[in-house]
Design a protein around this motif. Structure first.
Motif, PDB file in Angstrom:
ATOM      1  N   ASN A 291       0.905  -1.040  -0.446  1.00 24.94           N
ATOM      2  CA  ASN A 291       0.318  -0.167  -0.230  1.00 24.94           C
ATOM      3  C   ASN A 291       0.662   1.243   0.102  1.00 24.94           C
ATOM      4  OD1 ASN A 291      -2.162   1.625   0.864  1.00 24.94           O
ATOM      5  ND2 ASN A 291      -2.801   1.373   2.311  1.00 24.94           N
TER       6      ASN A 291
ATOM      7  N   GLU B 278      -4.086 -13.647  -3.100  1.00 25.27           N
ATOM      8  CA  GLU B 278      -5.990 -13.177  -3.854  1.00 25.27           C
ATOM      9  C   GLU B 278      -7.050 -13.476  -3.089  1.00 25.27           C
ATOM     10  OE1 GLU B 278      -7.076 -13.558  -8.068  1.00 25.27           O
ATOM     11  OE2 GLU B 278      -4.495 -13.359  -8.334  1.00 25.27           O
TER      12      GLU B 278
ATOM     13  N   GLU C  75     -13.903 -13.120  -3.693  1.00 23.28           N
ATOM     14  CA  GLU C  75     -15.043 -12.291  -3.198  1.00 23.28           C
ATOM     15  C   GLU C  75     -15.020 -11.780  -2.509  1.00 23.28           C
ATOM     16  OE1 GLU C  75     -17.718 -15.649  -3.434  1.00 23.28           O
ATOM     17  OE2 GLU C  75     -17.517 -17.116  -5.066  1.00 23.28           O
ATOM     18  N   SER C  76     -13.417 -11.098  -1.529  1.00 22.54           N
ATOM     19  CA  SER C  76     -13.844 -10.804  -0.283  1.00 22.54           C
ATOM     20  C   SER C  76     -12.435  -9.442  -0.594  1.00 22.54           C
ATOM     21  CB  SER C  76     -13.266 -11.199   0.649  1.00 22.54           C
ATOM     22  OG  SER C  76     -14.112 -12.515   1.425  1.00 22.54           O
ATOM     23  N   ASP C  77     -13.363  -8.441   0.775  1.00 23.62           N
ATOM     24  CA  ASP C  77     -12.058  -6.716  -0.416  1.00 23.62           C
ATOM     25  C   ASP C  77     -10.966  -6.674   1.334  1.00 23.62           C
ATOM     26  OD1 ASP C  77     -11.304  -4.309   0.270  1.00 23.62           O
ATOM     27  OD2 ASP C  77     -12.758  -3.401   0.627  1.00 23.62           O
ATOM     28  N   PRO C  78     -10.132  -7.297   1.067  1.00 23.93           N
ATOM     29  CA  PRO C  78      -8.829  -7.352   1.423  1.00 23.93           C
ATOM     30  C   PRO C  78      -8.543  -6.638   2.800  1.00 23.93           C
ATOM     31  CG  PRO C  78      -8.322  -6.967  -0.596  1.00 23.93           C
ATOM     32  CD  PRO C  78      -9.403  -6.894  -0.932  1.00 23.93           C
ATOM     33  N   VAL C  79      -9.547  -4.853   2.111  1.00 22.99           N
ATOM     34  CA  VAL C  79      -8.978  -3.474   3.174  1.00 22.99           C
ATOM     35  C   VAL C  79     -10.118  -4.508   4.955  1.00 22.99           C
ATOM     36  CG1 VAL C  79     -10.249  -1.235   3.217  1.00 22.99           C
ATOM     37  CG2 VAL C  79      -8.678  -2.525   1.265  1.00 22.99           C
ATOM     38  N   LEU C  80     -11.259  -4.709   3.924  1.00 20.45           N
ATOM     39  CA  LEU C  80     -12.370  -5.225   5.046  1.00 20.45           C
ATOM     40  C   LEU C  80     -12.142  -6.422   5.833  1.00 20.45           C
ATOM     41  CD1 LEU C  80     -14.847  -4.760   6.017  1.00 20.45           C
ATOM     42  CD2 LEU C  80     -15.929  -6.452   4.369  1.00 20.45           C
TER      43      LEU C  80
END
Length: 163
Positions: free
Chosen positions: A2, A46, A49-54
């Protein structure tokens, strides 16, 4: 990595190398480093189906809750690791110093002991980076001096003229 996180380049490269090696050694689907506030620092692999930030934010909440639960039962140093074993996937969280959380998402058929072993080794490598980061954050930031105010006033006057 990031790029918004603001780590020095050398520190960022060490983190990237450590996480890349951890993912390879554990055959994890993904390996993440987040700070204790839940901000994603780095992601390898990877997450379908999910958001890594979440996920990073939820992991930080989980670590904070478990730390407080530990304190409530009398633990003086509430740090450590947390494991969720799912039917298809599992997640292992490990504190790195007081600033970071290491997350490993892996398939259920992967040996948990192997994940714990290699994640512990990676955390040891990241510990020195964490200490260096914490020292960097403790350094006082340079505040604009009196010259800044004078220069700003001059630029504003030049740009907008006198009122």
């Amino acid at each position: 990595m990031n790029s918004d996180y603001g780590l020095p380049v050398e520190m960022a490269e060490q983190i990237e190398q450590t996480l890349s090696n951890l993912r390879r050694m554990t055959e994890a689907e993904s390996v993440m480093l987040a700070d204790v506030s839940g901000q994603l620092v780095s992601l390898h692999g990877e997450i379908e189906e999910s958001d890594p930030v979440l996920i990073a934010a939820l992991a930080a909440g989980d670590v904070a809750a478990m730390s407080e639960l530990s304190r409530q039962i009398g633990e003086q140093n509430p740090s450590g690791s947390f494991l969720h074993e799912g039917e298809h996937k599992s997640i292992y969280l490990l504190n790195v110093g007081t600033s970071f959380i290491l997350l490993v998402i892996f398939r259920a058929e992967t040996l948990v002991g192997m994940v714990r072993l290699f994640t512990g080794r990676a955390a040891e490598q990241l510990e020195s980076i964490s200490r260096e980061y914490e020292e960097l954050m403790e350094q006082p930031k340079a505040a604009p001096g009196a010259d800044f105010g004078t220069a700003l006033a001059g630029e504003l006057e030049r740009a907008f003229g006198e009122f």
